[in-house]
Design a protein around this motif. Structure first.
Motif, PDB file in Angstrom:
ATOM      1  N   SER A   7       0.965  -1.171   0.013  1.00 10.04           N
ATOM      2  CA  SER A   7      -0.132  -0.038  -0.018  1.00 10.04           C
ATOM      3  C   SER A   7       0.990   1.378  -0.003  1.00 10.04           C
ATOM      4  CB  SER A   7      -0.736   0.124   1.153  1.00 10.04           C
ATOM      5  OG  SER A   7      -0.153  -0.035   2.341  1.00 10.04           O
ATOM      6  N   ILE A  10       1.534   2.119  -3.691  1.00 10.61           N
ATOM      7  CA  ILE A  10       0.568   2.635  -4.033  1.00 10.61           C
ATOM      8  C   ILE A  10       0.548   4.100  -3.637  1.00 10.61           C
ATOM      9  CG2 ILE A  10      -1.941   2.510  -4.281  1.00 10.61           C
ATOM     10  CD1 ILE A  10      -1.686  -0.696  -4.044  1.00 10.61           C
ATOM     11  N   ALA A  11       0.628   4.173  -2.554  1.00  5.28           N
ATOM     12  CA  ALA A  11       0.639   5.754  -2.015  1.00  5.28           C
ATOM     13  C   ALA A  11       1.420   6.595  -2.566  1.00  5.28           C
ATOM     14  CB  ALA A  11       0.788   5.692  -0.331  1.00  5.28           C
ATOM     15  N   LEU A  13       2.635   6.572  -5.566  1.00  3.58           N
ATOM     16  CA  LEU A  13       2.226   6.804  -6.960  1.00  3.58           C
ATOM     17  C   LEU A  13       1.345   7.777  -6.674  1.00  3.58           C
ATOM     18  CD1 LEU A  13       1.936   3.200  -8.542  1.00  3.58           C
ATOM     19  CD2 LEU A  13       3.777   4.984  -8.941  1.00  3.58           C
ATOM     20  N   CYS A  14       0.355   7.568  -5.802  1.00  2.00           N
ATOM     21  CA  CYS A  14      -0.904   8.456  -5.567  1.00  2.00           C
ATOM     22  C   CYS A  14      -0.356  10.150  -5.428  1.00  2.00           C
ATOM     23  CB  CYS A  14      -1.720   8.159  -4.382  1.00  2.00           C
ATOM     24  SG  CYS A  14      -2.776   6.768  -4.923  1.00  2.00           S
ATOM     25  N   PHE A  15       0.730  10.112  -4.534  1.00  3.11           N
ATOM     26  CA  PHE A  15       1.324  11.526  -4.245  1.00  3.11           C
ATOM     27  C   PHE A  15       2.102  12.072  -5.334  1.00  3.11           C
ATOM     28  CE2 PHE A  15      -0.054  10.548  -0.097  1.00  3.11           C
ATOM     29  CZ  PHE A  15      -0.056  11.979   0.833  1.00  3.11           C
ATOM     30  N   ILE A  17       0.728  11.692  -8.452  1.00  2.68           N
ATOM     31  CA  ILE A  17      -0.278  12.104  -9.411  1.00  2.68           C
ATOM     32  C   ILE A  17      -0.979  13.165  -8.816  1.00  2.68           C
ATOM     33  CG2 ILE A  17      -2.607  11.582  -9.914  1.00  2.68           C
ATOM     34  CD1 ILE A  17      -1.669   8.510 -10.026  1.00  2.68           C
ATOM     35  N   ILE A  18      -0.723  13.586  -7.344  1.00  3.07           N
ATOM     36  CA  ILE A  18      -1.338  14.627  -6.634  1.00  3.07           C
ATOM     37  C   ILE A  18      -0.419  15.644  -6.934  1.00  3.07           C
ATOM     38  CG2 ILE A  18      -1.741  15.813  -4.276  1.00  3.07           C
ATOM     39  CD1 ILE A  18      -2.641  12.946  -3.363  1.00  3.07           C
ATOM     40  N   LEU A 205       6.171  10.455   2.163  1.00  2.00           N
ATOM     41  CA  LEU A 205       5.073  10.968   1.052  1.00  2.00           C
ATOM     42  C   LEU A 205       5.329  12.332   0.883  1.00  2.00           C
ATOM     43  CD1 LEU A 205       2.402   8.478   2.096  1.00  2.00           C
ATOM     44  CD2 LEU A 205       3.778   8.214   0.001  1.00  2.00           C
ATOM     45  N   TYR A 209       6.315  14.171  -2.403  1.00  2.00           N
ATOM     46  CA  TYR A 209       5.125  15.089  -3.132  1.00  2.00           C
ATOM     47  C   TYR A 209       5.950  16.551  -3.468  1.00  2.00           C
ATOM     48  CZ  TYR A 209       1.782  18.802  -3.365  1.00  2.00           C
ATOM     49  OH  TYR A 209       0.914  20.129  -3.433  1.00  2.00           O
TER      50      TYR A 209
END
Length: 322
Positions: A7, A10-11, A13-15, A17-18, A205, A209
């Motif tokens: 996870s 995955i986090a 990759l999400c950050f 994208i954010i 994260l 970011y």
């Protein structure tokens, strides 16, 4: 909230994208608010790390000097020397950034928690794994910037004042403070180890970011494409397999370690720390628009090493059990 390795990837990759769609968090107050939060967070990460260190386990693992020599030599010498010969082949600025991102990965210390976990699963030398994983980050405070200063332009960064003092202030001093207070709060840190792990990853994260938001705002990724990402992935796989294979040959045929020490050498010597990489990059690539590019191999390597080493550790475990 359970933030395990899968996870967390995955986090990450999400950050990213954010950061692409909402870079305003980095731009708020010229990035000073986010920089302050990550600086305090990093200091707390290594303070808690000091609280969890065990003097007895470090003392137990101290005597096996040949194993320590191989692990630290692979981490800080062998891996950089695998990447170094490709430097003269880099012609364009983008190619130089590509190479530098891999050299940054190669110069980083080994990871702590996952190395010990994998060695434990494979039934290797756990005290030696704890010792090597623990001292690797402290050695990296000196060695990693030393390697990088040969290839980075520090026009706006004072190597001694900004980089080394920043790392000492946010890593060494908090670790020492944690070690001093370990007899009083070490049990508390062990009890809440999972929650502290979530805190560690949350700060990473935020650093990721911030780095990618800066790169997206500067437009540095506009000069790259899908082929660039493919080459990064191929490069990560190649350097990992080369390093892992060389450590295997050295541990088995040159040093002639027993099975437990071979496992520890393989798992500790072939891994790189995303935590330390995020912190070191914060100082080494300060104000660099290419910071996001420099983090890409590290994040892919982090995911790949967990996937591959988990499979290998389980095979060692099953073989030993049978």
């Amino acid at each position: 909230m359970k933030l395990n390795f899968d996870s967390f990837i995955i986090a990450l990759l999400c950050f990213i994208i954010i950061a692409y769609f909402f870079p305003q968090g980095y731009l708020w107050q010229d990035g000073q608010i986010l920089e302050w939060i990550t600086s305090v967070g990093v200091s707390l990460i290594f303070f808690f790390y000091g609280l969890k260190l065990s003097f007895q386990q470090l003392k137990t693992g101290l005597s096996n000097w040949k194993l320590h020599l191989l692990v630290q030599g692979a981490t800080f010498v062998l891996f950089p020397l695998l990447v170094l010969p490709f430097y003269p082949l880099m012609q364009s600025e983008l190619q130089h950034d590509f190479w530098l991102s891999f050299f940054f990965l190669a110069a980083l210390p080994s990871t702590v928690s996952s190395s010990v976990v994998m060695v434990s699963i494979a039934r290797g030398n756990i005290p030696a794994a704890i010792f090597n994983a623990s001292i690797s980050g402290l050695i990296g405070v000196v060695i990693t910037p030393l390697w990088m200063q040969f290839f980075l332009s520090f026009e706006e960064v004072d190597v001694v004042g900004d980089v080394y003092w920043g790392l000492i202030k946010e890593i060494i001093i908090p670790v020492i403070a944690g070690l001093v207070l370990q007899p009083y709060f070490g049990k508390w840190a062990s009890t809440y180890n999972r929650q502290l792990g979530i805190f560690d990853k949350s700060i990473i994260l935020l650093i990721v970011y911030s780095s990618f938001a800066e790169s997206f705002v500067s437009g540095v990724f506009e000069s790259t494409g899908k082929l660039y990402l493919l080459w990064i992935f191929v490069g990560v796989v190649v350097v990992f397999l080369l390093l892992y294979g060389m450590i295997y040959l050295l541990s088995k045929y040159v040093f002639k370690f027993n099975r437990e020490d071979q496992i520890t050498a393989l798992f500790c010597g072939s891994k790189k720390s995303l935590t330390h990489g995020s912190v070191f990059g914060k100082f080494l690539f300060a104000h660099s628009p290419s910071a996001g590019l420099y983090f890409l191999p590290l994040m892919i390597f982090h995911a790949f090493q967990i996937l591959i080493v988990t499979v290998i550790a389980q095979r060692y475990h099953n073989k030993d059990a049978s």
